[in-house]
Design a protein around this motif. Structure first.
Motif, PDB file in Angstrom:
ATOM      1  N   UNK A   1      -8.750  -8.215  -6.188  1.00  0.00           N
ATOM      2  CA  UNK A   1      -9.558  -9.050  -5.491  1.00  0.00           C
ATOM      3  C   UNK A   1     -10.941  -9.347  -6.381  1.00  0.00           C
TER       4      UNK A   1
ATOM      5  N   UNK B   1      -7.524   9.930  -7.584  1.00  0.00           N
ATOM      6  CA  UNK B   1      -7.015   9.928  -6.166  1.00  0.00           C
ATOM      7  C   UNK B   1      -6.311  11.161  -5.610  1.00  0.00           C
TER       8      UNK B   1
ATOM      9  N   UNK C   1     -14.500  -0.291  -6.471  1.00  0.00           N
ATOM     10  CA  UNK C   1     -15.166   0.971  -5.948  1.00  0.00           C
ATOM     11  C   UNK C   1     -15.807   1.375  -7.028  1.00  0.00           C
TER      12      UNK C   1
ATOM     13  N   UNK D   1       0.667  -1.365   0.218  1.00  0.00           N
ATOM     14  CA  UNK D   1       0.084  -0.014   0.096  1.00  0.00           C
ATOM     15  C   UNK D   1       0.709   1.257  -0.053  1.00  0.00           C
TER      16      UNK D   1
ATOM     17  N   UNK E   1     -11.806  -2.254   1.546  1.00  0.00           N
ATOM     18  CA  UNK E   1     -13.251  -2.602   0.765  1.00  0.00           C
ATOM     19  C   UNK E   1     -13.293  -3.778  -0.003  1.00  0.00           C
ATOM     20  N   UNK E   2     -12.145  -4.198  -0.594  1.00  0.00           N
ATOM     21  CA  UNK E   2     -12.044  -5.143  -1.324  1.00  0.00           C
ATOM     22  C   UNK E   2     -12.035  -6.686  -0.580  1.00  0.00           C
TER      23      UNK E   2
ATOM     24  N   UNK F   1     -16.586   8.444  -4.254  1.00  0.00           N
ATOM     25  CA  UNK F   1     -16.858   7.199  -4.308  1.00  0.00           C
ATOM     26  C   UNK F   1     -17.394   6.762  -3.055  1.00  0.00           C
TER      27      UNK F   1
ATOM     28  N   UNK G   1     -15.662  -8.152   2.062  1.00  0.00           N
ATOM     29  CA  UNK G   1     -16.925  -9.022   1.987  1.00  0.00           C
ATOM     30  C   UNK G   1     -16.453 -10.304   2.651  1.00  0.00           C
ATOM     31  N   UNK G   2     -15.257 -10.503   2.809  1.00  0.00           N
ATOM     32  CA  UNK G   2     -14.779 -11.973   3.524  1.00  0.00           C
ATOM     33  C   UNK G   2     -14.939 -11.809   4.824  1.00  0.00           C
TER      34      UNK G   2
ATOM     35  N   UNK H   1     -13.821  14.889  -4.392  1.00  0.00           N
ATOM     36  CA  UNK H   1     -12.603  15.561  -4.582  1.00  0.00           C
ATOM     37  C   UNK H   1     -12.595  16.049  -5.844  1.00  0.00           C
TER      38      UNK H   1
ATOM     39  N   UNK I   1      -0.616  -2.652  -8.123  1.00  0.00           N
ATOM     40  CA  UNK I   1       0.200  -3.274  -7.106  1.00  0.00           C
ATOM     41  C   UNK I   1       0.007  -4.587  -6.821  1.00  0.00           C
TER      42      UNK I   1
ATOM     43  N   UNK J   1      -8.017   2.249   1.859  1.00  0.00           N
ATOM     44  CA  UNK J   1      -9.465   1.749   2.230  1.00  0.00           C
ATOM     45  C   UNK J   1     -10.052   0.960   0.991  1.00  0.00           C
ATOM     46  N   UNK J   2      -9.303   1.278  -0.136  1.00  0.00           N
ATOM     47  CA  UNK J   2      -9.658   0.358  -1.369  1.00  0.00           C
ATOM     48  C   UNK J   2      -9.383  -0.996  -0.905  1.00  0.00           C
ATOM     49  N   UNK J   3      -8.064  -1.300  -0.352  1.00  0.00           N
ATOM     50  CA  UNK J   3      -7.864  -2.668  -0.192  1.00  0.00           C
ATOM     51  C   UNK J   3      -8.556  -3.100   0.801  1.00  0.00           C
TER      52      UNK J   3
ATOM     53  N   UNK K   1      -6.630   6.323   0.643  1.00  0.00           N
ATOM     54  CA  UNK K   1      -7.488   5.793  -0.330  1.00  0.00           C
ATOM     55  C   UNK K   1      -6.905   4.514  -0.768  1.00  0.00           C
ATOM     56  N   UNK K   2      -5.544   4.473  -0.757  1.00  0.00           N
ATOM     57  CA  UNK K   2      -5.154   2.890  -1.092  1.00  0.00           C
ATOM     58  C   UNK K   2      -5.721   1.910  -0.041  1.00  0.00           C
TER      59      UNK K   2
END
Lengths: 206, 317
Positions: free
Chosen positions: B88, B248, B271, A49, A87-88, B287, A91-92, B296, B84, A83-85, A80-81
């Motif tokens: 998922x 971003x 997202x 991240x 969020x993905x 988002x 679900x699990x 933003x 990166x 929270x994105x991770x 942001x990075x």
């Protein structure tokens, strides 16, 4: 590095001295990495991240206008990075403090007044565990406020939230954390959080 | 006498901006007679003290090394670095049905099906798992309101397969150079599908140390569905990083989603980003739930359009 030095450095990177970007990375990597680590709970994820955040920063460097501090801008990218991770992954795995707000604090006050080194260590472990179990947006706010020492305005810039929202979020995060500590750190009803593998379950037994 | 809610706010203020002498005396008086507030005070004070004593974690040396390797690879024009990590599986669109209501309200329905890291996600009836290795396969996307144009892009035909087939390495420029693609605005469908193959060998070699298990499947370009203006197009793969940077890297903007004109949405790495524009043609992005996530502003409408190439819509069966 002063703000002017930093600005100068950014200009030179933009002008083509790409290798100078490393100076900016080095100056901020600790903050970025720490936030990522506390948000994600895993060193590998935090490394990924943090690198992604810095890379995005390099990509977007031209759009950094200096309205906020460079560090705050980096906090935003990092958040942001992360929270994105999360969020993905969400679900699990569910974090556990979501529904605990308002839980009455029933235990004796002395739990929070550790006398010995061992008690202090246990309190610290419990706080870390509770922090890790907060839902991400609350965790983010508390990390930025109390560990990284940002002002409410800076947190607002880093999250895109209104300052008033930041304030209430931090307030609620603290309540949840306090409730977690008071409960003995055993919010297991909704299952282990995604950080539970590193935290252990002995949080609140002080 | 004020209620506990007031004193809880004082407790919080105590930890931040501090209290006046009167407030402090007031609080102290209250907690003497209120066990609930007293417990809250002791617990949050202890927790906050612990947090403020925490040291920042020490990052590994490879952090900066990895960043600079990616930067160097990208700066040399070896193409954008890969995302990166492998993406998922993406949450199916229908689980976020809350987003629909503003679309209905605005009647500016627009969808964007996004392909990232070798996976192609569907707006509706999405792949539930293992998307990474799945062949491009897009569900039919329906318009959301007001007879919006309905597009379909199935993997075997239409834009998905076309995009994959036409994936041509385009090594020359760093993607944030808008000139790179600005001419694409008027492109035909064919030129619109020109997309860089993300697996540029040099970049993959340089970045190998920092990018976990690169997928052998080249990423497909971002595919746009803009029903409101009956345009469909792509964000070529080589512009993906620049698009993300635009999303971003912007500055926070005030207001709410209802204040601006909608453009379209994009699902990126799970997202949904919603794009809008204000009266100064600034592009605003948010988002999370529409209107509640961070808003933003990142660049102008021209910046955004420069990253995209538009094509004819693929009409439904």
């Amino acid at each position: 590095m002063t703000r002017d030095e930093e600005k100068n450095l950014i200009q030179r990177v933009l002008a083509g001295e790409t290798e100078l970007f490393e100076t900016l990375v080095k100056a901020h990597e600790r903050a970025v990495y720490d936030l990522a680590l506390r948000m994600l709970g895993s060193e590998q994820d935090a490394l990924d991240a943090a690198q992604e955040a810095f890379f995005r920063a390099w990509r977007a460097l031209g759009s950094f206008r200096g309205d906020s501090k460079f560090s705050v801008w980096l906090y935003r990218l990092t958040s942001n990075v992360c929270l994105d991770m999360l969020r993905r992954a969400s679900r699990r795995e569910e974090s556990s403090l979501t529904d605990e707000e308002g839980e009455d604090l029933e235990l004796p006050d002395r739990r929070f007044d550790p006398q010995t080194e061992l008690e202090k260590k246990e309190l610290r472990a419990a706080v870390r565990e509770g922090l890790a179990r907060l839902e991400p947006s609350f965790r983010q706010a508390l990390i930025l406020r109390d560990i990284h020492g940002l002002t409410y305005d800076e947190i607002a810039q880093a999250t895109g939230l209104e300052p008033g929202t930041v304030k209430s979020r931090i307030f609620r995060a603290r309540r949840k954390l306090a409730a977690f500590l008071a409960s003995g750190g055993n919010f297991s009803a909704s299952g282990p959080s995604y950080t539970s593998e590193k935290g252990g379950g002995n949080g609140g037994r002080l | 006498m004020a209620g506990c809610e007031y004193y809880e706010k004082l407790i919080n203020a105590l930890l931040d901006e501090g209290l006046t002498a009167e407030q402090e005396a007031d609080l102290r008086e209250h907690v003497r007679g209120c066990p609930s507030c007293r417990r809250l005070l002791t617990a949050v004070t202890a927790a906050t003290r612990v947090l403020r004593e925490e040291d920042l974690a020490q990052p590994p040396a490879e952090l900066a090394e990895g960043v600079m390797a990616r930067v160097a690879a990208a700066a040399e024009g070896a193409g954008p670095a890969r995302p990166m990590a492998a993406p998922e599986p993406i949450r199916p669109r229908h689980s976020r049905s809350r987003r629909r209501s503003p679309w209905v309200r605005w009647g500016a329905a627009a969808c964007l099906v996004l392909a990232a890291g070798g996976a192609v996600f569907a707006l509706r009836g999405g792949l539930r798992g293992g998307a990474k290795s799945a062949a491009p396969q897009m569900a039919a996307v329906d318009g959301l309101a007001n007879g919006a144009v309905v597009y379909q892009a199935a993997g075997e035909d239409a834009s998905g397969a076309k995009a994959a087939d036409a994936a041509i390495p385009e090594p020359a420029q760093a993607p944030e150079n808008d000139e790179n693609t600005s001419s694409g605005m008027d492109s035909t469908a064919d030129s619109a599908m020109i997309a860089a193959d993300e697996a540029v060998p040099e970049a993959a070699g340089d970045g190998g140390a920092v990018l976990p298990s690169p997928s052998p499947t080249p990423a497909a370009p971002v595919i746009i569905r803009d029903a409101a203006r009956a345009e469909a197009g792509t964000v070529p793969t080589e512009n993906r990083e620049a698009l993300l940077a635009l999303l971003e890297g912007g500055q926070p903007a005030g207001g709410t989603a209802a204040d601006w004109d909608m453009l379209f949405t994009a699902d990126i790495d799970g997202l949904t980003y919603t794009f809008a524009t204000d009266e100064n043609a600034r592009v605003l992005v948010w988002w999370d739930s529409v209107g509640t996530g961070p808003i933003r502003s990142g660049g102008t409408l021209d910046d955004l359009r420069a990253l995209m190439v538009f094509a004819e819509p693929v009409l439904p069966e």
